[in-house]
Design a protein around this motif. Structure first.
Motif, PDB file in Angstrom:
ATOM      1  N   LEU A 150       0.830  -1.204   0.000  1.00  0.00           N
ATOM      2  CA  LEU A 150       0.000   0.000   0.000  1.00  0.00           C
ATOM      3  C   LEU A 150       0.866   1.257   0.000  1.00  0.00           C
ATOM      4  N   ALA A 151       1.920   1.239   0.807  1.00  0.00           N
ATOM      5  CA  ALA A 151       2.825   2.388   0.872  1.00  0.00           C
ATOM      6  C   ALA A 151       3.545   2.600  -0.463  1.00  0.00           C
ATOM      7  N   LEU A 152       3.929   1.503  -1.114  1.00  0.00           N
ATOM      8  CA  LEU A 152       4.607   1.625  -2.406  1.00  0.00           C
ATOM      9  C   LEU A 152       3.667   2.151  -3.479  1.00  0.00           C
ATOM     10  N   ALA A 153       2.396   1.759  -3.412  1.00  0.00           N
ATOM     11  CA  ALA A 153       1.414   2.282  -4.362  1.00  0.00           C
ATOM     12  C   ALA A 153       1.288   3.796  -4.225  1.00  0.00           C
ATOM     13  N   VAL A 154       1.221   4.273  -2.984  1.00  0.00           N
ATOM     14  CA  VAL A 154       1.140   5.714  -2.738  1.00  0.00           C
ATOM     15  C   VAL A 154       2.422   6.404  -3.208  1.00  0.00           C
ATOM     16  N   ALA A 155       3.582   5.798  -2.899  1.00  0.00           N
ATOM     17  CA  ALA A 155       4.862   6.387  -3.290  1.00  0.00           C
ATOM     18  C   ALA A 155       4.973   6.500  -4.806  1.00  0.00           C
ATOM     19  N   ASN A 156       4.532   5.468  -5.514  1.00  0.00           N
ATOM     20  CA  ASN A 156       4.599   5.511  -6.975  1.00  0.00           C
ATOM     21  C   ASN A 156       3.742   6.643  -7.537  1.00  0.00           C
ATOM     22  N   GLU A 157       2.556   6.825  -6.967  1.00  0.00           N
ATOM     23  CA  GLU A 157       1.692   7.907  -7.427  1.00  0.00           C
ATOM     24  C   GLU A 157       2.336   9.272  -7.189  1.00  0.00           C
ATOM     25  N   ILE A 158       2.978   9.430  -6.043  1.00  0.00           N
ATOM     26  CA  ILE A 158       3.628  10.710  -5.728  1.00  0.00           C
ATOM     27  C   ILE A 158       4.767  10.989  -6.697  1.00  0.00           C
ATOM     28  N   VAL A 159       5.569   9.958  -6.987  1.00  0.00           N
ATOM     29  CA  VAL A 159       6.749  10.151  -7.838  1.00  0.00           C
ATOM     30  C   VAL A 159       6.350  10.440  -9.277  1.00  0.00           C
ATOM     31  N   TRP A 160       5.446   9.627  -9.849  1.00  0.00           N
ATOM     32  CA  TRP A 160       5.167   9.831 -11.275  1.00  0.00           C
ATOM     33  C   TRP A 160       4.330  11.083 -11.528  1.00  0.00           C
ATOM     34  N   ARG A 161       3.511  11.470 -10.555  1.00  0.00           N
ATOM     35  CA  ARG A 161       2.699  12.663 -10.747  1.00  0.00           C
ATOM     36  C   ARG A 161       3.459  13.957 -10.427  1.00  0.00           C
ATOM     37  N   GLY A 162       4.430  13.881  -9.527  1.00  0.00           N
ATOM     38  CA  GLY A 162       5.079  15.102  -9.064  1.00  0.00           C
ATOM     39  C   GLY A 162       6.529  15.281  -9.471  1.00  0.00           C
ATOM     40  N   MET A 163       7.124  14.271 -10.140  1.00  0.00           N
ATOM     41  CA  MET A 163       8.534  14.369 -10.496  1.00  0.00           C
ATOM     42  C   MET A 163       8.725  14.119 -11.989  1.00  0.00           C
ATOM     43  N   SER A 164       9.950  14.238 -12.433  1.00  0.00           N
ATOM     44  CA  SER A 164      10.263  14.076 -13.858  1.00  0.00           C
ATOM     45  C   SER A 164      10.214  12.601 -14.260  1.00  0.00           C
ATOM     46  N   GLU A 165      10.171  12.368 -15.580  1.00  0.00           N
ATOM     47  CA  GLU A 165      10.196  10.991 -16.073  1.00  0.00           C
ATOM     48  C   GLU A 165      11.482  10.277 -15.665  1.00  0.00           C
ATOM     49  N   THR A 166      12.595  10.976 -15.720  1.00  0.00           N
ATOM     50  CA  THR A 166      13.871  10.367 -15.332  1.00  0.00           C
ATOM     51  C   THR A 166      13.850   9.961 -13.871  1.00  0.00           C
ATOM     52  N   ALA A 167      13.289  10.810 -13.016  1.00  0.00           N
ATOM     53  CA  ALA A 167      13.188  10.477 -11.588  1.00  0.00           C
ATOM     54  C   ALA A 167      12.329   9.239 -11.388  1.00  0.00           C
ATOM     55  N   TRP A 168      11.210   9.149 -12.134  1.00  0.00           N
ATOM     56  CA  TRP A 168      10.340   7.979 -11.996  1.00  0.00           C
ATOM     57  C   TRP A 168      11.036   6.709 -12.474  1.00  0.00           C
ATOM     58  N   VAL A 169      11.737   6.783 -13.598  1.00  0.00           N
ATOM     59  CA  VAL A 169      12.438   5.606 -14.122  1.00  0.00           C
ATOM     60  C   VAL A 169      13.501   5.141 -13.138  1.00  0.00           C
ATOM     61  N   PHE A 171      13.439   5.650  -9.901  1.00  0.00           N
ATOM     62  CA  PHE A 171      12.709   5.133  -8.749  1.00  0.00           C
ATOM     63  C   PHE A 171      12.233   3.710  -9.017  1.00  0.00           C
ATOM     64  N   LYS A 172      11.690   3.461 -10.210  1.00  0.00           N
ATOM     65  CA  LYS A 172      11.179   2.140 -10.540  1.00  0.00           C
ATOM     66  C   LYS A 172      12.297   1.125 -10.711  1.00  0.00           C
ATOM     67  N   THR A 173      13.383   1.540 -11.359  1.00  0.00           N
ATOM     68  CA  THR A 173      14.466   0.604 -11.660  1.00  0.00           C
ATOM     69  C   THR A 173      15.283   0.252 -10.427  1.00  0.00           C
ATOM     70  N   PHE A 174      15.563   1.240  -9.593  1.00  0.00           N
ATOM     71  CA  PHE A 174      16.456   1.016  -8.464  1.00  0.00           C
ATOM     72  C   PHE A 174      15.768   1.174  -7.106  1.00  0.00           C
ATOM     73  N   GLY A 175      14.876   2.171  -6.988  1.00  0.00           N
ATOM     74  CA  GLY A 175      14.267   2.447  -5.691  1.00  0.00           C
ATOM     75  C   GLY A 175      13.345   1.346  -5.208  1.00  0.00           C
ATOM     76  N   LEU A 176      12.410   0.919  -6.058  1.00  0.00           N
ATOM     77  CA  LEU A 176      11.445  -0.099  -5.643  1.00  0.00           C
ATOM     78  C   LEU A 176      12.110  -1.435  -5.291  1.00  0.00           C
ATOM     79  N   PRO A 177      13.023  -1.958  -6.136  1.00  0.00           N
ATOM     80  CA  PRO A 177      13.706  -3.196  -5.738  1.00  0.00           C
ATOM     81  C   PRO A 177      14.508  -3.045  -4.450  1.00  0.00           C
ATOM     82  N   ALA A 178      15.162  -1.886  -4.262  1.00  0.00           N
ATOM     83  CA  ALA A 178      15.951  -1.670  -3.051  1.00  0.00           C
ATOM     84  C   ALA A 178      15.058  -1.666  -1.814  1.00  0.00           C
ATOM     85  N   ILE A 179      13.882  -1.069  -1.927  1.00  0.00           N
ATOM     86  CA  ILE A 179      12.949  -1.045  -0.795  1.00  0.00           C
ATOM     87  C   ILE A 179      12.525  -2.462  -0.421  1.00  0.00           C
TER      88      ILE A 179
END
Length: 201
Positions: A150-169, A171-179
């Motif tokens: 649930l927390a990751l779902a919220v985090a993903n929404e915050i990142v893709w809606r409020g940050m750049s495409e590069t930041a989201w990529v 986050f998805k490539t390295f941030g989510l697996p690291a978490i």
């Protein structure tokens, strides 16, 4: 049900992580470029998504062929990638693919919560061979993992809606697996406390 076949220990993670790395590398090389296909101009994000979908399908089929088994999580991920990634390519709109992790995490959180309410721990059924624990340990881990999703779902929404495409990529490539890795490391005490006794103990 047939037993899964053993494959090289490095091959399985390579097939699972490989498509994501392909997406990341292609996006980083194409993010400031556009490509004309069929009279329509596509940005680097859409091109990376267009390549990622068949690569993921192929890697999943190879893994299935080699191991003889695909987990429900892999099937759900593949279906959502095809649906949301396909929508992004078809409509030339990156937001659908960016929403995909949110949908996946909400689905997993809902399934885990439902399994506990029904008193049928599906996570335990899937992972008990790899991680033998008492029922109480599985119950605690399932609640914690549902909350994490649930927390990751919220985090993903915050990142893709409020940050750049590069930041989201990134986050998805390295941030989510690291978490996810950190989550299981932090639960090591839980695994030890509720581990099933070995033979002779």
């Amino acid at each position: 049900m047939s037993e899964p076949r053993k494959i090289h220990p490095l091959l399985k993670p390579a097939l699972e992580i490989g498509p994501l790395i392909v997406f990341f590398v292609l996006f980083m090389r194409m993010r400031d470029k556009t490509v004309m296909l069929g009279g329509t101009e596509y940005g680097g994000f859409i091109i990376a998504t267009l390549v990622f979908i068949p690569v993921l399908v192929l890697s999943t089929l190879v893994l299935w062929r080699l191991s003889g088994r695909i987990s429900p999580m892999q099937i759900a991920t593949l279906v959502l990638v095809i649906v949301f990634g396909g929508l992004s390519v078809w409509l030339n709109d990156p937001k659908f693919f960016k929403m995909k992790p949110t949908m996946i995490y909400l689905l997993f959180a809902g399934l885990l919560g439902l399994s506990l309410l029904l008193r049928k721990n599906w996570l335990q059924l899937v992972m008990s061979e790899a991680l033998p624990m008492q029922d109480e340990g599985w119950r605690i881990l399932t609640w914690r993992l549902a909350a994490l999703f649930l927390a990751l779902a919220v985090a993903n929404e915050i990142v893709w809606r409020g940050m750049s495409e590069t930041a989201w990529v990134n986050f998805k490539t390295f941030g989510l697996p690291a978490i996810m890795v950190v989550f299981f490391v932090l639960n090591a005490r839980l695994f030890e406390r509720h581990a099933l006794p070995k033979d002779g103990e």
